[in-house]
Scaffold this active site. Structure first.
Site, PDB file in Angstrom:
ATOM      1  CD  GLU A 174      27.878  -1.722  -9.214  1.00  0.00           C
ATOM      2  OE1 GLU A 174      28.118  -1.544  -8.005  1.00  0.00           O
ATOM      3  OE2 GLU A 174      26.774  -1.544  -9.731  1.00  0.00           O
TER       4      GLU A 174
ATOM      5  CB  THR B 107      -0.960   0.022   1.206  1.00  0.00           C
ATOM      6  OG1 THR B 107      -0.202  -0.236   2.387  1.00  0.00           O
ATOM      7  CG2 THR B 107      -2.044  -1.029   1.074  1.00  0.00           C
TER       8      THR B 107
ATOM      9  CB  ILE C  98      12.624  -3.465  -4.240  1.00  0.00           C
ATOM     10  CG1 ILE C  98      11.940  -4.663  -4.914  1.00  0.00           C
ATOM     11  CG2 ILE C  98      12.979  -2.388  -5.233  1.00  0.00           C
ATOM     12  CD1 ILE C  98      12.779  -5.399  -5.913  1.00  0.00           C
ATOM     13  CB  THR C  99      13.938  -1.716   0.882  1.00  0.00           C
ATOM     14  OG1 THR C  99      12.604  -2.193   0.902  1.00  0.00           O
ATOM     15  CG2 THR C  99      14.090  -0.480   1.762  1.00  0.00           C
ATOM     16  CD  GLU C 100      19.083   3.445  -3.198  1.00  0.00           C
ATOM     17  OE1 GLU C 100      18.133   3.598  -4.001  1.00  0.00           O
ATOM     18  OE2 GLU C 100      20.157   4.041  -3.305  1.00  0.00           O
TER      19      GLU C 100
ATOM     20  CE  LYS D 238      -3.350   1.260   5.092  1.00  0.00           C
ATOM     21  NZ  LYS D 238      -2.669   2.109   4.124  1.00  0.00           N
TER      22      LYS D 238
ATOM     23  CB  SER E  44       3.911   5.969  -3.155  1.00  0.00           C
ATOM     24  OG  SER E  44       5.263   6.102  -2.769  1.00  0.00           O
TER      25      SER E  44
ATOM     26  CE1 TYR F 253      16.138  -2.581 -15.031  1.00  0.00           C
ATOM     27  CE2 TYR F 253      15.924  -0.204 -15.265  1.00  0.00           C
ATOM     28  CZ  TYR F 253      15.749  -1.360 -14.522  1.00  0.00           C
ATOM     29  OH  TYR F 253      15.168  -1.272 -13.288  1.00  0.00           O
TER      30      TYR F 253
ATOM     31  CG  HIS G 247      25.329   0.477  -6.201  1.00  0.00           C
ATOM     32  ND1 HIS G 247      25.559  -0.275  -7.331  1.00  0.00           N
ATOM     33  CD2 HIS G 247      24.046   0.877  -6.268  1.00  0.00           C
ATOM     34  CE1 HIS G 247      24.438  -0.332  -8.037  1.00  0.00           C
ATOM     35  NE2 HIS G 247      23.502   0.358  -7.417  1.00  0.00           N
TER      36      HIS G 247
END
Lengths: 411, 292
Positions: free
Chosen positions: B210, B17, B97-99, B43, B19, B160, B248
């Site tokens: 990297e 929920t 996914i959280t950074e 929720k 954004s 990508y 990073h």
């Protein structure tokens, strides 16, 4: 976030670690006052900058440029005085403070530009019997915290790691247990300590780990950790770096941030949540994503030029962020051309194109600008740039973009 | 069937929920991912987009929907807790996914995951996609095409870029995986290479590294002995100066360790087809496979 030695030691004391008595000073008068309050007959006056190698560093204007060049190469026993001074009288404290405050110290770690000394740390002297090296940091290979110690104190640990890796003792910490006393003892005996020094060391190292854990450090380096003539262990220096991601739960440590030690452009970038690092080249880069931003720097070099910066606008770049990024890049007088490289995934290319145009209209454009857009709504993005009437050079691929900006800069 | 995820993967989203969570869940649904549940404490009983049921706990979500993979969009201070909750509920594939998760939190979460048979991808990563079947994460689905090349990288947009280059030379992807830019990540280069090596539907791999750490060297050393498939390699950050963090948290050369040159050497030593220009990844792959 990096801390000064005096700040690091304050945090150590808060976590029950014994350090030498000392205090920070911003003027020669303050330095003398601190020394007086400490008492005794020997004081050490230390330049507070974020870089290491202070003792072997030299001040600009104090020695010839050739000597400064040797500092950067790591040459020992150079002429002139370093950034850490042992003083045997209050007059010597005053003289040392006056000679260092407001001057630029060049060490092996500062680079040629050096670092301005604005604060000193005045500490009581102690009788050193032996020096050791100790560091606590994350070991990525095991995803655990690692305590490293070596009997080769005071020297560069990288050198030891390269030539005699077996001389570095290691203990990995189970986060559920913390650093066990048995692990600290194993280090102490491994380092050849005996008698009461072993217990003193165990108390010190477990306290250092407790500090590391409690302040969300990403690096805690004690170089040197000394054994005194009386057999006690003391952290003579403290180099502390805090995990930026954890600062939200340490408002007291955030207060310790010394903005004077940071690049103004990087501070400005931080306000807009941009990741920016100033580099030495001439081609400014504006890219989305850290990996692609590094790759863009690399391809500029591949085509024979040097990048002026690393800049990641992040995944959710808005028009405002792109404009702020543009301003930061164009403010660097070394920038002779700009390369925008955006792979629009979630971020749409037409939005980026609008952002670039808004930025150019606001800040003007005095150097060539190559824009490479790829991904979602790429055709619309290109159309917006083409119809803008601005001198934007479009590019299709990364190679195309790099070739075009390198050619444009060469004129 | 590619690696780790396919059309049978049933996904629960923690932080559905918020954004970012809401936006990317809508994208995942549109791509065809079987997003079967969401979790937001307090929720439970409501639904997302009138189609995906929301639960208070991951345990409830798993029990009611049979979810076997979780994607996490929970904010950094609470993300490690979310990872552990997913593991405790029996979810076997966790993709945070959280950074910006504190390293200390991840040290503890990683310790908690040991012995539970959990595969974690990330954190601070774009996620994983098996084109045409399942997208878990924030990558743009439409740039991918189904095929037989595995793509492995830390970062989002550089992945990508590789995918885009492959599609341009007519090569589709079996699975593309972004393993994340943090110092502590659940799936390292070596793990992903092993998975691609064992996957009958992958013919070759692009591995993007990297600066910082030694994960690329470890992967290359393993590949030198075990890898049966061609690997095209690129290392980002050859121009990065020592001691400076390149975006990073993990991308930093310190104490002479983690340089691009050392990683290139390890990859060359392992017989990888290395490219020094990031624009050459797709073309090199086509050349290696005899398509040029």
């Amino acid at each position: 976030m990096k801390l000064h030695e005096y700040q690091g030691k304050e945090l150590l004391r808060k976590h029950g670690v014994t350090t030498l008595a000392g205090g920070a000073a911003r003027s020669a008068d303050e330095a003398v006052a601190v020394a007086e309050s400490l008492g005794g007959s020997v004081w050490v006056v230390k330049s507070q900058i974020h870089a290491g190698g202070r003792g072997k560093g030299r001040f600009k204007g104090d020695v010839a440029d050739a000597v400064l060049a040797q500092v950067l190469e790591g040459v020992d026993d150079l002429p002139g005085k370093g950034g850490v001074r042992v003083c045997m009288s209050l007059d010597a404290v005053r003289a040392g403070a006056q000679a260092m405050l407001g001057q630029t110290l060049v060490t092996k770690q500062t680079g040629a530009e050096g670092s301005l000394v604005q604060t000193l740390f005045v500490e009581a002297g102690c009788q050193i019997a032996k020096e050791y090296y100790l560091a606590i940091l994350l070991d990525r290979a095991t995803s655990r915290v690692l305590v490293m110690a070596s009997a080769e104190g005071g020297t560069e640990i990288e050198e030891v790691a390269e030539k005699h890796p077996e001389r570095i003792l290691k203990e990995w910490v189970d986060p559920v247990v913390g650093l066990g006393a048995w692990q600290a003892r194993r280090l102490a005996f491994g380092l050849g300590m005996t008698g009461k020094t072993v217990n003193s060391f165990v108390k010190l190292v477990t306290g250092l780990y407790r500090t590391y854990d409690g302040i969300d450090a990403s690096m805690l380096e004690i170089n040197p950790l000394v054994v005194t003539a009386s057999g006690d262990t003391i952290p003579l220096d403290a180099k502390v770096t805090i995990d930026d991601n954890a600062l939200f739960r340490h408002p007291d440590i955030v207060q310790m941030r010394d903005l004077a030690e940071e690049d103004p452009a990087e501070i400005e970038a931080g306000k807009y949540d941009l990741s920016y690092v100033k580099l030495d080249g001439t081609i400014g880069c504006l890219v989305n994503g850290a990996g692609l931003a590094m790759a863009t720097m690399d391809i500029i070099k591949f085509y024979g030029q040097e990048p002026a910066n690393f800049l990641d606008v992040g995944g959710g770049a808005t028009k405002e962020k792109v404009t702020a990024a543009f301003k930061i890049i164009t403010r660097d007088p070394a920038v002779k051309g700009i390369l925008v490289n955006i792979f629009g995934g979630i971020m749409k290319c037409d939005v980026i194109a609008e952002g670039v145009l808004a930025a150019v209209r606001e800040v003007g454009l005095s150097v060539p600008l190559v824009v490479r857009l790829e991904g979602t709504n790429v055709e619309l993005g290109k159309k917006i740039l083409a119809e803008s009437g601005l001198a934007v050079i479009p590019a299709d691929t990364m190679a195309d973009a790099a070739e075009k900006i390198v050619a444009a800069v060469k004129g | 069937m590619a690696i780790l995820v396919d059309s049978n993967t049933r996904v629960v989203c923690q932080g559905i929920t918020g954004s970012a969570g809401a936006f990317h869940c809508a994208q995942m649904l549109a791509y065809g991912t079987k997003l079967v549940a969401g979790v937001t404490p307090g929720k439970g009983g409501t639904s997302f987009n009138d189609s995906v049921p929301i639960y208070d706990t991951v345990a409830d979500a798993v029990k009611q929907t049979g979810a076997n993979a979780s994607v996490i969009f929970v904010p950094p201070p609470f993300a490690a807790d979310a990872i552990m909750e997913a593991a405790d509920a029996g979810v076997k594939l966790i993709v945070p996914i959280t950074e910006g998760i504190p390293v200390r939190d991840m040290v503890i979460a990683w310790r908690y995951l040991q012995g539970k048979g959990v595969r974690m991808i990330g954190p601070n990563c774009p996620g994983i996609i098996t084109p045409g079947q399942c997208k878990i994460g924030i990558m743009p689905g439409h740039i991918h095409t189904p095929g037989r090349i595995g793509v492995l990288s830390r970062s989002g947009t550089l992945t990508y870029e590789a995918v885009g280059q492959l599609s341009r030379v007519g090569l589709g992807q079996s699975t593309a995986i972004g393993i994340g830019g943090d110092p502590i990540i659940g799936t390292k280069h070596i793990d992903a290479l092993q998975l691609f090596n064992d996957d009958p539907d992958t013919d070759a791999v692009i591995m993007i590294g990297e600066i910082g750490g030694s994960a690329e060297e470890e992967a290359a050393a393993w590949a030198k002995v075990h890898m049966k498939k061609p690997v095209v390699g690129f290392i980002a950050g050859a121009t990065a100066p020592p001691g400076r963090r390149m975006g990073h948290a993990g991308a930093i050369i310190s104490g002479g360790q983690g340089t691009a040159e050392a990683k290139y050497q390890a990859m060359e030593d392992a017989g990888f087809h290395i490219v020094r220009s990031p624009a050459e990844m797709g073309r090199m792959m086509a050349q290696v496979l005899g398509r040029l």
